[in-house]
Motif scaffolding. Structure first.
Motif, PDB file in Angstrom:
ATOM      1  N   GLY A  58       0.793  -1.225   0.000  1.00 32.61           N
ATOM      2  CA  GLY A  58       0.000   0.000   0.000  1.00 32.61           C
ATOM      3  C   GLY A  58       0.819   1.267   0.000  1.00 32.61           C
ATOM      4  N   HIS A  59       2.124   1.168  -0.295  1.00 32.95           N
ATOM      5  CA  HIS A  59       3.000   2.344  -0.274  1.00 32.95           C
ATOM      6  C   HIS A  59       3.893   2.369  -1.519  1.00 32.95           C
ATOM      7  CE1 HIS A  59       1.718   2.183   3.909  1.00 32.95           C
ATOM      8  NE2 HIS A  59       2.131   3.430   4.039  1.00 32.95           N
ATOM      9  N   TYR A  60       4.514   3.558  -1.725  1.00 37.45           N
ATOM     10  CA  TYR A  60       5.346   3.779  -2.908  1.00 37.45           C
ATOM     11  C   TYR A  60       6.616   4.532  -2.530  1.00 37.45           C
ATOM     12  CZ  TYR A  60       1.191   2.162  -5.210  1.00 37.45           C
ATOM     13  OH  TYR A  60       0.132   1.384  -5.576  1.00 37.45           O
ATOM     14  N   PHE A  61       7.665   4.264  -3.299  1.00 36.05           N
ATOM     15  CA  PHE A  61       8.964   4.897  -3.078  1.00 36.05           C
ATOM     16  C   PHE A  61       9.185   5.907  -4.198  1.00 36.05           C
ATOM     17  CE2 PHE A  61      13.597   5.195  -3.358  1.00 36.05           C
ATOM     18  CZ  PHE A  61      13.969   5.276  -2.028  1.00 36.05           C
ATOM     19  N   MET A  62       9.335   7.183  -3.840  1.00 32.27           N
ATOM     20  CA  MET A  62       9.356   8.274  -4.811  1.00 32.27           C
ATOM     21  C   MET A  62      10.728   8.943  -4.869  1.00 32.27           C
ATOM     22  SD  MET A  62       6.083   7.905  -5.367  1.00 32.27           S
ATOM     23  CE  MET A  62       5.756   9.295  -6.474  1.00 32.27           C
ATOM     24  N   MET A  63      11.176   9.256  -6.093  1.00 32.20           N
ATOM     25  CA  MET A  63      12.428   9.980  -6.275  1.00 32.20           C
ATOM     26  C   MET A  63      12.276  11.034  -7.368  1.00 32.20           C
ATOM     27  SD  MET A  63      15.196   6.839  -6.024  1.00 32.20           S
ATOM     28  CE  MET A  63      16.647   7.890  -6.054  1.00 32.20           C
ATOM     29  N   GLY A  64      13.094  12.082  -7.289  1.00 33.36           N
ATOM     30  CA  GLY A  64      13.139  13.086  -8.334  1.00 33.36           C
ATOM     31  C   GLY A  64      14.082  12.657  -9.448  1.00 33.36           C
ATOM     32  N   ASP A  65      13.852  13.152 -10.654  1.00 42.52           N
ATOM     33  CA  ASP A  65      14.744  12.819 -11.774  1.00 42.52           C
ATOM     34  C   ASP A  65      16.104  13.491 -11.646  1.00 42.52           C
ATOM     35  OD1 ASP A  65      12.639  11.372 -12.726  1.00 42.52           O
ATOM     36  OD2 ASP A  65      12.276  12.613 -14.507  1.00 42.52           O
ATOM     37  N   ASN A  66      16.138  14.640 -10.999  1.00 41.04           N
ATOM     38  CA  ASN A  66      17.393  15.350 -10.776  1.00 41.04           C
ATOM     39  C   ASN A  66      17.998  14.840  -9.473  1.00 41.04           C
ATOM     40  OD1 ASN A  66      19.520  17.121 -10.679  1.00 41.04           O
ATOM     41  ND2 ASN A  66      18.271  18.984 -10.651  1.00 41.04           N
ATOM     42  N   ARG A  67      18.574  13.652  -9.520  1.00 35.65           N
ATOM     43  CA  ARG A  67      18.936  12.905  -8.328  1.00 35.65           C
ATOM     44  C   ARG A  67      19.866  13.647  -7.363  1.00 35.65           C
ATOM     45  NH1 ARG A  67      17.365   7.649  -9.800  1.00 35.65           N
ATOM     46  NH2 ARG A  67      15.206   8.085 -10.385  1.00 35.65           N
ATOM     47  N   ASN A  68      20.726  14.486  -7.887  1.00 34.77           N
ATOM     48  CA  ASN A  68      21.674  15.180  -7.021  1.00 34.77           C
ATOM     49  C   ASN A  68      21.138  16.507  -6.504  1.00 34.77           C
ATOM     50  OD1 ASN A  68      23.563  13.098  -7.395  1.00 34.77           O
ATOM     51  ND2 ASN A  68      24.273  14.032  -9.307  1.00 34.77           N
ATOM     52  N   ASN A  69      19.892  16.785  -6.819  1.00 33.49           N
ATOM     53  CA  ASN A  69      19.270  18.022  -6.336  1.00 33.49           C
ATOM     54  C   ASN A  69      17.788  17.775  -6.083  1.00 33.49           C
ATOM     55  OD1 ASN A  69      18.965  20.668  -5.582  1.00 33.49           O
ATOM     56  ND2 ASN A  69      19.265  21.535  -7.625  1.00 33.49           N
ATOM     57  N   SER A  70      17.501  16.704  -5.352  1.00 34.97           N
ATOM     58  CA  SER A  70      16.115  16.337  -5.087  1.00 34.97           C
ATOM     59  C   SER A  70      15.956  15.863  -3.646  1.00 34.97           C
ATOM     60  CB  SER A  70      15.671  15.222  -6.045  1.00 34.97           C
ATOM     61  OG  SER A  70      14.379  14.758  -5.699  1.00 34.97           O
ATOM     62  N   ALA A  71      15.095  16.533  -2.894  1.00 32.73           N
ATOM     63  CA  ALA A  71      14.754  16.090  -1.539  1.00 32.73           C
ATOM     64  C   ALA A  71      13.648  15.054  -1.672  1.00 32.73           C
ATOM     65  CB  ALA A  71      14.300  17.276  -0.689  1.00 32.73           C
ATOM     66  N   ASP A  72      14.044  13.802  -1.796  1.00 33.23           N
ATOM     67  CA  ASP A  72      13.054  12.742  -2.036  1.00 33.23           C
ATOM     68  C   ASP A  72      13.141  11.662  -0.958  1.00 33.23           C
ATOM     69  OD1 ASP A  72      15.295  11.180  -2.838  1.00 33.23           O
ATOM     70  OD2 ASP A  72      15.102  11.929  -4.888  1.00 33.23           O
ATOM     71  N   ALA A  73      12.646  10.468  -1.271  1.00 37.33           N
ATOM     72  CA  ALA A  73      12.517   9.409  -0.265  1.00 37.33           C
ATOM     73  C   ALA A  73      13.820   9.053   0.427  1.00 37.33           C
ATOM     74  CB  ALA A  73      11.916   8.164  -0.923  1.00 37.33           C
ATOM     75  N   ARG A  74      14.934   9.324  -0.220  1.00 36.76           N
ATOM     76  CA  ARG A  74      16.229   9.019   0.396  1.00 36.76           C
ATOM     77  C   ARG A  74      16.497   9.863   1.631  1.00 36.76           C
ATOM     78  NH1 ARG A  74      19.811  10.535  -4.511  1.00 36.76           N
ATOM     79  NH2 ARG A  74      18.027  11.970  -4.759  1.00 36.76           N
ATOM     80  N   PHE A  75      15.800  11.001   1.738  1.00 38.99           N
ATOM     81  CA  PHE A  75      16.096  11.951   2.806  1.00 38.99           C
ATOM     82  C   PHE A  75      14.901  12.222   3.730  1.00 38.99           C
ATOM     83  CE2 PHE A  75      18.443  13.033  -1.091  1.00 38.99           C
ATOM     84  CZ  PHE A  75      19.741  12.777  -0.655  1.00 38.99           C
ATOM     85  N   TRP A  76      13.738  11.666   3.418  1.00 35.89           N
ATOM     86  CA  TRP A  76      12.568  11.917   4.243  1.00 35.89           C
ATOM     87  C   TRP A  76      12.621  11.124   5.536  1.00 35.89           C
ATOM     88  CZ3 TRP A  76       8.798  10.660  -0.340  1.00 35.89           C
ATOM     89  CH2 TRP A  76       8.880  11.688  -1.287  1.00 35.89           C
ATOM     90  N   ARG A  77      11.903  11.633   6.524  1.00 37.92           N
ATOM     91  CA  ARG A  77      11.795  10.915   7.797  1.00 37.92           C
ATOM     92  C   ARG A  77      11.039   9.603   7.602  1.00 37.92           C
ATOM     93  NH1 ARG A  77       8.953  13.265  13.337  1.00 37.92           N
ATOM     94  NH2 ARG A  77       9.424  11.457  14.659  1.00 37.92           N
ATOM     95  N   TYR A  78       9.969   9.649   6.778  1.00 37.12           N
ATOM     96  CA  TYR A  78       9.220   8.452   6.415  1.00 37.12           C
ATOM     97  C   TYR A  78       9.434   8.235   4.924  1.00 37.12           C
ATOM     98  CZ  TYR A  78       7.030   9.785  10.824  1.00 37.12           C
ATOM     99  OH  TYR A  78       6.812  10.155  12.124  1.00 37.12           O
TER     100      TYR A  78
END
Length: 216
Positions: free
Chosen positions: A172-192
């Motif tokens: 029931g969940h998804y892992f999200m990332m930005g295309d600009n990997r070196n300038n994206s506050a995405d799932a790699r950096f979120w608390r959840y």
């Protein structure tokens, strides 16, 4: 009817006094109809969002506006590779804290309920779907223990990976990332790290400002 009588009737029609009340009612009907149509479209059919950062470049440029289909996720599940509009969190109207959605459903600083705060929407790409195992190392994303990295032609620059990362996407969940990997506050950096299906609002279809174009 004689030509004379027809002419007199036409003159009477032309001389009919302007009725402000009828005109006002007519405009009110038009405005109400337009408002209802807009409400239905924005609530059930489409979602409109602005991308304020370079996190999705070069696919979506900074300050581009995009349109998404709500129906895509009302009648189907998000798919890997989709670009989605989703609820990330809230701006607290009480203490002015911006925060990611919490399991408790309240501001982590002042405990104000989410529903009383302003919603914060993000636009990112779906990388992991329920049940996926994700490993990130050596500049690439690896899915489900594959030795071959995920093909990502939309990523312009090789991702910086100072440490290996490992994720297991819950049901029931998804892992999200930005295309600009070196300038994206995405799932790699979120608390959840994961976004629930309920928070997935729409699949992005195209951008409409400042240029019009299909999004893939």
């Amino acid at each position: 009817m004689s030509r004379k009588n027809a002419s007199k009737r036409a003159d009477n029609i032309e001389k009919k006094p302007f009725n402000w009340k009828e005109e006002l009612i007519s405009w009110v009907q038009i405005l109400v109809t337009a408002a209802v149509i807009a409400f239905v479209l924005n609530t059930f059919i489409i979602a409109n969002s602005r991308v304020p950062s370079p996190s999705m470049e070069p696919t979506i440029m900074t300050k581009n506006r995009v349109i998404g289909s709500r129906l895509s996720y009302q009648f189907g599940d998000p798919k890997r590779g989709d670009i989605a509009i989703f609820i990330f969190g809230y701006d607290c109207k009480n203490c002015h804290t911006s925060y990611q959605t919490t399991p408790e459903g309240v501001c982590p600083v002042c405990s104000r309920e989410d529903k009383k705060n302003s919603v914060v929407y993000y636009v990112k790409r779906v990388i992991g779907i329920p049940g996926d195992v994700i490993d990130i190392h050596d500049g690439h994303v690896y899915l489900n223990n594959s030795e071959t990295p995920l093909e990502e032609p939309y990523v312009a620059d090789e991702m910086e990976t100072p440490v290996p990362l490992h994720y297991e996407v819950p049901e029931g969940h998804y892992f999200m990332m930005g295309d600009n990997r070196n300038n994206s506050a995405d799932a790699r950096f979120w608390r959840y790290s994961y976004i629930s299906k309920d928070a997935m609002i729409a699949k992005v279809l195209f951008r409409y400002f400042p240029t019009i174009g299909k999004i893939e």
